[in-house]
Design an enzyme around this catalytic site. Structure first.
Site, PDB file in Angstrom:
ATOM      1  CB  THR A  16      17.618  -6.770   8.805  1.00 39.56           C
ATOM      2  OG1 THR A  16      17.426  -7.998   9.512  1.00 39.56           O
ATOM      3  CG2 THR A  16      18.235  -7.080   7.459  1.00 39.56           C
ATOM      4  CE  LYS A  74      -8.814  -0.932  12.103  1.00 42.14           C
ATOM      5  NZ  LYS A  74      -9.455   0.160  11.352  1.00 42.14           N
ATOM      6  CG  LEU A  92       8.495  -9.517   4.321  1.00 41.34           C
ATOM      7  CD1 LEU A  92       8.146 -10.969   4.032  1.00 41.34           C
ATOM      8  CD2 LEU A  92       9.575  -9.067   3.343  1.00 41.34           C
ATOM      9  CE1 TYR A 101       6.670  -4.075  13.449  1.00 42.59           C
ATOM     10  CE2 TYR A 101       8.101  -4.595  15.304  1.00 42.59           C
ATOM     11  CZ  TYR A 101       7.832  -4.636  13.938  1.00 42.59           C
ATOM     12  OH  TYR A 101       8.725  -5.233  13.086  1.00 42.59           O
ATOM     13  CG  ASN A 128      -0.250   0.195   2.527  1.00 42.66           C
ATOM     14  OD1 ASN A 128       0.975   0.174   2.593  1.00 42.66           O
ATOM     15  ND2 ASN A 128      -1.018   0.357   3.594  1.00 42.66           N
ATOM     16  CG  ASP A 172      -4.376  -1.546   3.718  1.00 42.43           C
ATOM     17  OD1 ASP A 172      -4.304  -2.555   4.457  1.00 42.43           O
ATOM     18  OD2 ASP A 172      -4.211  -0.388   4.128  1.00 42.43           O
TER      19      ASP A 172
END
Ligand SMILES: NC(=O)c1ccc[n+]([C@@H]2O[C@H](COP(=O)([O-])OP(=O)(O)OC[C@H]3O[C@@H](n4cnc5c(N)ncnc54)[C@H](O)[C@@H]3O)[C@@H](O)[C@H]2O)c1
Length: 329
Positions: free
Chosen positions: A178, A94, A76, A148, A37, A61
């Site tokens: 990373t 969400k 991902l 998160y 998105n 999305d």
């Protein structure tokens, strides 16, 4: 006899890790559908792939259902840096939770293999070092990082419930810090922050006393781990840690970046943000034993390649600004 290419969906495919994964999959002969998105991802990240016949990009999305035909899914999609995931925390949860339900539903319908990009943040501020997969974590569910951390934890729960309830072929990778080319320049992550500040000759911001450690994995090594995990036998569901076990203090990283850029930047200190972990290091025994995987890129080499990327990006932006062209953020 012609071999039919595997059809692979990469959600978040225009982001930092996603774009490298798309490149790797196209290079190995897969037919790749990148879904994004563009919240933190950029079309520029996949521009080099757009002309190739085995790549296509779709703006979508993942909090909404998606109906496509694929054999494998790498999930991902999710903003990964605190600045971005705290911008709209409800949307972050969400994306992790509803996005996982949508992608698992798709994989179930298609009998496709599905890999979840989980995170070391599921360990929260860990009480165990280094963190093995069996460690259950120390997450603050009501703090600013909860959207998160808990979103990713719930996504893992969903993956394992779909596995138990519907016998699905799942993989869960817990990714540790990373870095590499195509990181977002304004994402507030320590590597990109330090490099951009050093290249601009601005003061380098060190949070706390700089003794907090991180373990930095170069992007090529991580993508290699993803591909190995997806190709592994189906009983290897994970969760499996993917990261570099070599710990570096944030202060050492700052010194290294200054040395490699030849910058005259000075270091300034600020207080540690809320819930910022003081130590983070993967135990990669499982990945090494089960996937034959371990990172091979030394920090200095990875940083040199990342610095070259940012150097080019910042020069391009300067030229665009001088020419009065709109600047992508
Ligand atoms: N980079 C790291 O160090 C790291 C560490 C742990 C976990 N991860 C995980 O790996 C994945 C990729 O991280 P990254 O570093 O490439 O971050 P990124 O922000 O560059 O990439 C995330 C991508 O997902 C897209 N996206 C966000 N919400 C979406 C939605 N609702 N629908 C469709 N697309 C959406 C963004 O536009 C972006 O392209 C994330 O799931 C992240 O949690 C990354």
């Amino acid at each position: 006899m012609s071999v039919v290419a595997k059809r692979v969906l990469v959600t978040g495919g225009a982001g930092f890790l996603g774009s490298h994964l798309c490149e790797r999959l196209v290079a190995q002969g897969d037919d790749v559908l990148c879904v994004d998105n563009y919240f933190t991802g950029r079309k520029d990240n996949v521009a080099g792939l757009l002309g190739t016949p085995h790549f296509e990009a779709l703006r979508h999305d993942i909090t909404h259902p998606l109906f496509v035909e694929v054999d494998e899914i790498y999930n991902l999609a999710c903003p990964a840096s605190p600045i971005h995931y705290q911008f709209d925390p409800v949307q972050t949860t969400k994306t992790s939770v509803i996005g996982a339900i949508n992608m698992l539903g798709l994989a179930k319908r298609l009998k496709a293999k599905i890999l979840q990009a989980s995170t070391s943040e599921v360990y929260g501020d860990p009480g165990v070092h280094p963190q093995p997969e069996s460690y259950r974590g120390n997450v603050n569910p009501i703090g600013p990082r909860g959207c998160y951390d808990e979103g990713k934890r719930c996504a893992e729960t969903l993956f394992f419930d779909y596995f138990r309830q519907h016998q699905m072929r799942i993989r869960v990778a817990r990714i540790f810090n990373t870095y590499g080319p195509r990181m977002h320049p304004n994402d507030g992550r320590v590597v990109s922050n330090f490099i951009v500040q050093a290249l601009q000759g601005a003061p380098i911001t060190l949070y706390g006393d700089g003794s907090q450690t991180r373990a930095f994995c170069f992007v090529d090594d991580l993508i290699d781990g993803f591909v190995r995990l997806m190709a592994a036998p189906d009983h290897l569901t994970g969760p499996i840690n993917l990261g570099n076990p070599q710990e570096t203090s944030v202060a050492e990283l700052a010194e290294l970046v200054i040395a490699l850029t030849g910058s005259r930047s000075v270091i300034t200190r600020r207080p540690l943000p809320v819930d910022d972990p003081v130590q983070r290091c993967p135990d990669i025994t499982l990945a090494t034993k089960l996937l034959g995987w371990r990172p091979t890129t030394p920090l200095k080499d990875g940083l040199t390649r990342t610095i070259a990327y940012f150097d080019q990006l910042l020069s391009q932006r300067r030229e665009d600004a001088e020419a009065g062209a709109p600047i992508a953020v």
